[in-house]
Design a protein around this motif. Structure first.
Motif, mmCIF file in Angstrom:
data_model
loop_
_atom_site.group_PDB
_atom_site.id
_atom_site.type_symbol
_atom_site.label_atom_id
_atom_site.label_comp_id
_atom_site.label_asym_id
_atom_site.label_seq_id
_atom_site.Cartn_x
_atom_site.Cartn_y
_atom_site.Cartn_z
ATOM 1 N N CYS A 156 42.339 49.235 41.279
ATOM 2 C CA CYS A 156 42.039 50.781 40.233
ATOM 3 C C CYS A 156 43.953 51.689 41.125
ATOM 4 O O CYS A 156 44.021 50.895 41.529
ATOM 5 N N GLN A 199 43.485 53.665 43.165
ATOM 6 C CA GLN A 199 43.926 53.952 45.155
ATOM 7 C C GLN A 199 43.807 52.108 45.229
ATOM 8 O O GLN A 199 44.266 51.927 46.383
ATOM 9 N N HIS A 249 42.615 49.431 44.826
ATOM 10 C CA HIS A 249 40.974 48.177 45.491
ATOM 11 C C HIS A 249 41.002 47.910 44.441
ATOM 12 O O HIS A 249 41.063 47.717 43.355
ATOM 13 N N HIS A 291 37.896 46.328 42.152
ATOM 14 C CA HIS A 291 36.758 46.489 41.334
ATOM 15 C C HIS A 291 36.013 45.856 40.373
ATOM 16 O O HIS A 291 36.363 44.512 39.799
ATOM 17 N N CYS A 340 34.338 54.357 45.785
ATOM 18 C CA CYS A 340 35.941 54.835 46.036
ATOM 19 C C CYS A 340 36.479 56.426 45.267
ATOM 20 O O CYS A 340 36.042 56.385 44.136
ATOM 21 N N CYS A 383 38.844 56.274 43.232
ATOM 22 C CA CYS A 383 39.352 56.113 41.641
ATOM 23 C C CYS A 383 38.376 56.529 40.892
ATOM 24 O O CYS A 383 38.711 56.635 39.844
HETATM 25 ZN ZN LIG Z 1 38.631 52.520 42.874
#
Ligand SMILES: [Zn+2]
Length: 369
Positions: free
Chosen positions: A276, A278, A280, A282, A337, A339
């Motif tokens: 994403c 950020q 990370h 998912h 998160c 995002c």
């Molecule tokens: Zn995220």
């Protein structure tokens, strides 16, 4: 043989439709599990019924799992050692071979038409969340020869899967895996002002595109480009290239600021875990992860490095819905998160050094756990 009147298959297909109708990242973990777990339980039953090897391995697991982490799993390397399939030979539509090195036996994955179609559909649904719906001019960081090889490799399958998102497919490398500069420069000139899609395998994008630009003192300008890449960080970690370095060097050489890695495997084509905004990875509605302690195989606490178990709602032709990988990962959080996506998010931390899970003591010194 699985046929359409098999009640387990019928139930699986109807539950799967509910997943397809759901938003990819909008459900909180508890809501998501309520939809995903019944699908995985049906797959567990289906494969027990139709794959003797699976049945033999998991026969102590009777009945439905109450939680996702209670589902039995297969070690992913079994696909290199056994012919695991839940369909008859005449229903095999495609055989996928993972790109093993010469010293390694490749994994063999048997697809029927339904599983193959499901993989394509889900890959599109997941990646549309990141790429959008329109088909973009596409630069593929690979050689066109990859699709001409007789064996259908995971690399070719990845390119074919992603090609759906593009148009004017342009291969950036020649048959010797060297950058085809005239082709790359023409593509950049033609599409400099508009969004374009760049796709390749992580290590190849780094070595044959980003580093090649840098080593030749070249830069290109694709400020509206989106780079999607996948395929593991092992070789880059060996060269001490992390995701931040990768993105910074990409930006400096190409002007591309949108760069998303995805994690997925040949044994679960379609249900991918995409990075994403950020940084990370998912879990989408179709899939999930459980991080397990490499020694006890119990679920690890959040923030602890462990083996990654991947679950996928897709495979009905082979028992690949719950696999313990040899990758190390870390659960970063659930439902929170920045995002905005719900569910679990995680990071991959590399691969288990060459040893069996629960390896014998003479290989233990190789592990750095
Ligand atoms: Zn995220």
């Amino acid at each position: 043989m699985i046929n359409d009147s098999n009640p387990i298959l019928v139930k699986y297909l109807s539950l799967f439709e509910e997943l397809l109708a759901s938003d990819v990242y909008a459900l909180e973990q508890s809501q998501k599990e309520a939809l995903l777990l019944p699908v995985l339980n049906q797959l567990h039953q289906l494969h027990q019924q139709h794959c003797q090897a699976y049945q033999n391995i998991v026969d102590h697991h009777v009945g439905d799992a109450k939680k996702i982490d209670e589902l039995p799993y297969l070690a992913v390397r079994l696909f290199k050692q056994l012919n695991l399939k839940s369909i008859s030979d005449e229903n095999v539509f495609k055989v996928l071979q993972s790109s093993g090195t010469t010293s390694q036996t490749p994994a063999t994955i048997y697809l029927d038409k339904a599983t193959s179609a499901r993989q394509s559909k889900v890959l599109v649904k997941i990646l549309q969340q990141t790429i959008g719906r329109q088909r973009l001019p596409m630069l593929i960081i690979d050689s066109p020869d990859i699709l001409k090889k007789p064996e259908f490799s995971a690399r070719a399958a990845g390119i074919q899967g992603l090609a759906f998102f593009g148009r004017d497919h342009t291969y950036a490398l020649d048959e010797n895996m060297q950058p085809n500069w005239p082709v790359i420069e023409a593509f950049c000139q033609k599409y400099a002002e508009q969004p374009v899609l760049i796709f390749g395998f992580t290590f190849m994008v780094w070595l044959y595109f980003i580093k090649a630009l840098q080593n030749n003192g070249k830069t290109i300008s694709l400020p509206n480009g989106i780079l999607i890449h996948s395929g593991g960080w092992k070789k880059l970690i060996e060269q001490q290239v992390d995701n931040v370095t990768f993105k910074q060097t990409l930006m400096a050489t190409t002007g591309i600021s949108k760069c998303f890695n995805f994690y997925g495997m040949a044994e679960q084509v379609g249900s991918v875990f995409v990075e994403c905004s950020q940084g990370h990875l998912h879990a989408p509605i179709f899939a999930d992860v459980v991080i397990r302690d490499p020694f006890t195989l119990k679920e690890s606490a959040m923030g602890e490095t462990g083996l990654v178990q991947v679950l996928s709602a897709l495979p009905s032709s082979y028992p690949g819905h719950s696999l313990l990988t040899e990758d190390l990962g870390i659960l970063k959080g659930v439902d929170d998160c920045l995002c905005g996506a719900k569910g679990k998010y995680f990071a991959i931390k590399g691969r288990l050094p060459k040893t069996e899970v629960r390896g014998c003591s003479d290989t233990h010194s190789e592990t750095s756990l």
